[in-house]
Design a protein around this motif. Structure first.
Motif, mmCIF file in Angstrom:
data_model
loop_
_atom_site.group_PDB
_atom_site.id
_atom_site.type_symbol
_atom_site.label_atom_id
_atom_site.label_comp_id
_atom_site.label_asym_id
_atom_site.label_seq_id
_atom_site.Cartn_x
_atom_site.Cartn_y
_atom_site.Cartn_z
ATOM 1 N N UNK A 60 13.183 92.838 -66.145
ATOM 2 C CA UNK A 60 12.068 92.793 -65.208
ATOM 3 C C UNK A 60 11.783 94.214 -64.730
ATOM 4 N N UNK A 61 10.530 94.632 -64.798
ATOM 5 C CA UNK A 61 10.144 95.955 -64.322
ATOM 6 C C UNK A 61 9.575 95.860 -62.916
ATOM 7 N N UNK A 62 9.900 96.839 -62.090
ATOM 8 C CA UNK A 62 9.455 96.860 -60.699
ATOM 9 C C UNK A 62 8.130 97.594 -60.562
ATOM 10 N N UNK A 63 7.341 97.182 -59.567
ATOM 11 C CA UNK A 63 6.121 97.905 -59.212
ATOM 12 C C UNK A 63 6.056 98.058 -57.695
ATOM 13 N N UNK A 64 5.238 98.985 -57.240
ATOM 14 C CA UNK A 64 5.178 99.293 -55.811
ATOM 15 C C UNK A 64 3.915 98.767 -55.130
ATOM 16 N N UNK A 65 2.938 98.334 -55.913
ATOM 17 C CA UNK A 65 1.683 97.817 -55.351
ATOM 18 C C UNK A 65 0.969 97.018 -56.430
ATOM 19 N N UNK A 66 -0.049 96.263 -56.024
ATOM 20 C CA UNK A 66 -0.835 95.527 -57.015
ATOM 21 C C UNK A 66 -1.531 96.483 -57.977
ATOM 22 N N UNK A 67 -1.973 97.621 -57.440
ATOM 23 C CA UNK A 67 -2.614 98.621 -58.299
ATOM 24 C C UNK A 67 -1.632 99.169 -59.319
ATOM 25 N N UNK A 68 -0.427 99.475 -58.859
ATOM 26 C CA UNK A 68 0.606 99.966 -59.763
ATOM 27 C C UNK A 68 0.920 98.936 -60.840
ATOM 28 N N UNK A 69 1.012 97.680 -60.451
ATOM 29 C CA UNK A 69 1.290 96.623 -61.423
ATOM 30 C C UNK A 69 0.214 96.576 -62.500
ATOM 31 N N UNK A 70 -1.048 96.580 -62.079
ATOM 32 C CA UNK A 70 -2.154 96.509 -63.038
ATOM 33 C C UNK A 70 -2.156 97.730 -63.951
ATOM 34 N N UNK A 91 8.934 92.138 -80.109
ATOM 35 C CA UNK A 91 8.869 90.767 -79.633
ATOM 36 C C UNK A 91 9.778 90.432 -78.477
ATOM 37 N N UNK A 92 10.514 91.403 -77.935
ATOM 38 C CA UNK A 92 11.406 91.138 -76.811
ATOM 39 C C UNK A 92 10.601 90.931 -75.530
ATOM 40 N N UNK A 93 10.764 89.770 -74.939
ATOM 41 C CA UNK A 93 10.019 89.450 -73.730
ATOM 42 C C UNK A 93 10.515 90.282 -72.542
ATOM 43 N N UNK A 94 9.591 90.646 -71.670
ATOM 44 C CA UNK A 94 9.954 91.274 -70.401
ATOM 45 C C UNK A 94 8.852 90.990 -69.396
ATOM 46 N N UNK A 95 9.156 91.192 -68.115
ATOM 47 C CA UNK A 95 8.196 90.890 -67.048
ATOM 48 C C UNK A 95 7.847 92.155 -66.281
ATOM 49 N N UNK A 96 6.586 92.270 -65.915
ATOM 50 C CA UNK A 96 6.140 93.293 -64.975
ATOM 51 C C UNK A 96 5.878 92.562 -63.659
ATOM 52 N N UNK A 97 6.757 92.784 -62.696
ATOM 53 C CA UNK A 97 6.701 92.015 -61.457
ATOM 54 C C UNK A 97 5.639 92.537 -60.512
ATOM 55 N N UNK A 98 5.127 91.640 -59.695
ATOM 56 C CA UNK A 98 4.330 92.047 -58.550
ATOM 57 C C UNK A 98 5.259 92.770 -57.560
ATOM 58 N N UNK A 99 4.704 93.586 -56.660
ATOM 59 C CA UNK A 99 5.582 94.323 -55.736
ATOM 60 C C UNK A 99 6.417 93.378 -54.881
ATOM 61 N N UNK A 100 7.725 93.623 -54.837
ATOM 62 C CA UNK A 100 8.646 92.834 -54.025
ATOM 63 C C UNK A 100 9.548 93.790 -53.255
ATOM 64 N N UNK A 101 9.729 93.504 -51.987
ATOM 65 C CA UNK A 101 10.500 94.389 -51.119
ATOM 66 C C UNK A 101 11.925 94.576 -51.627
ATOM 67 N N UNK A 102 12.539 93.535 -52.172
ATOM 68 C CA UNK A 102 13.924 93.617 -52.609
ATOM 69 C C UNK A 102 14.126 94.644 -53.711
#
Length: 239
Positions: free
Chosen positions: A73-83, A114-125
């Motif tokens: 899972x990859x972390x992001x800091x904002x919705x803009x960063x995620x996009x 083909x390796x699945x991964x996730x780009x997460x929405x910003x989460x405080x944790x």
């Protein structure tokens, strides 16, 4: 004695190409350890460093055939960063993938092999984990995995329920390790696995014996005569 999770290894038919993808994705550099082995590592840190999980990409002949039971899972800091990150990863060769996630705030992609991964929405944790928020493992019984891995490593257990177990380095830095209850059982070797290392001065053979006493089992994945030992946890995940 205790051991620690220092890196993950990804199998790939083209280690150099997949190494370039993940280096660009994480903003890290690459090096070549040996023919068929590409290392992905952040600049300025001395291996091993608890603030990151290093990545090795190992060349294998066989292609991916089933959904991985271990993913990043990859972390992001904002919705803009995620996009922006999702768009950049697609430009690098990632593709959207449906693993039954439904309508969720994170984006599921697959790397060029083909390796699945996730780009997460910003989460405080995940605000202080670095680019990798967590390594996530499908699990039949997260409580059992919490018991094994909580004793296998010196990592701290942060949460355990019937559906989820969460650990992190005892130093309180770096990505999390998460076991999520998921239908189905493991049927093939994991294309993403953990690499553990004893602390300096600890005895590798004694640590292997301790892990076996906790429930780990020896596994032959064709490793041959090598200085490391291949084991599997109680759900069959190789490490």
């Amino acid at each position: 004695m205790a051991t620690r999770l220092v890196q993950i290894t990804m199998k790939a038919q083209d280690d150099a190409a997949l190494g370039r993808f993940w280096a660009e994705a994480l903003g890290w550099g690459t090096s070549v350890e040996a023919p068929g082995v590409t290392n992905i590592e952040p600049e300025g840190l001395t291996y091993p460093d608890p603030s990151v999980l290093y990545v090795d990409v190992l060349r294998v002949p066989d292609p991916k055939t089933v959904k991985n039971r271990v993913h990043v899972d990859l972390a992001t800091t904002s919705e803009t960063h995620q996009a922006e990150l999702v768009a950049r990863l697609k430009d690098l060769g990632a593709t959207p993938v449906d693993v039954g996630q439904g309508d969720v705030p994170w984006t599921v992609l697959a790397d060029p092999e083909g390796n699945e991964f996730c780009v997460l929405e910003p989460r405080e944790i995940y605000r202080d984990t670095g680019p990798v928020a967590a390594v996530v493992v499908d699990s039949v019984d997260p409580r059992a995995m919490a018991r094994f891995w909580g004793e296998a490593m010196d990592w701290t257990l942060h949460e355990v329920t019937d559906d989820r177990a969460v650990l992190r380095s005892a130093k309180g830095v770096g990505p999390y390790l998460e076991f999520l209850r998921t239908p189905g059982t493991k049927t093939v070797w994991n294309r993403v696995h953990f690499d553990l290392r004893p602390y300096a001065g600890d005895d590798q053979a004694a640590e292997v014996a301790r892990l076996k006493a906790l429930g780990a089992t020896p596994v032959d994945v064709g490793q041959g005569d090598v200085p490391w030992t291949v084991l599997a946890d109680p759900e069959g995940n190789e490490f």
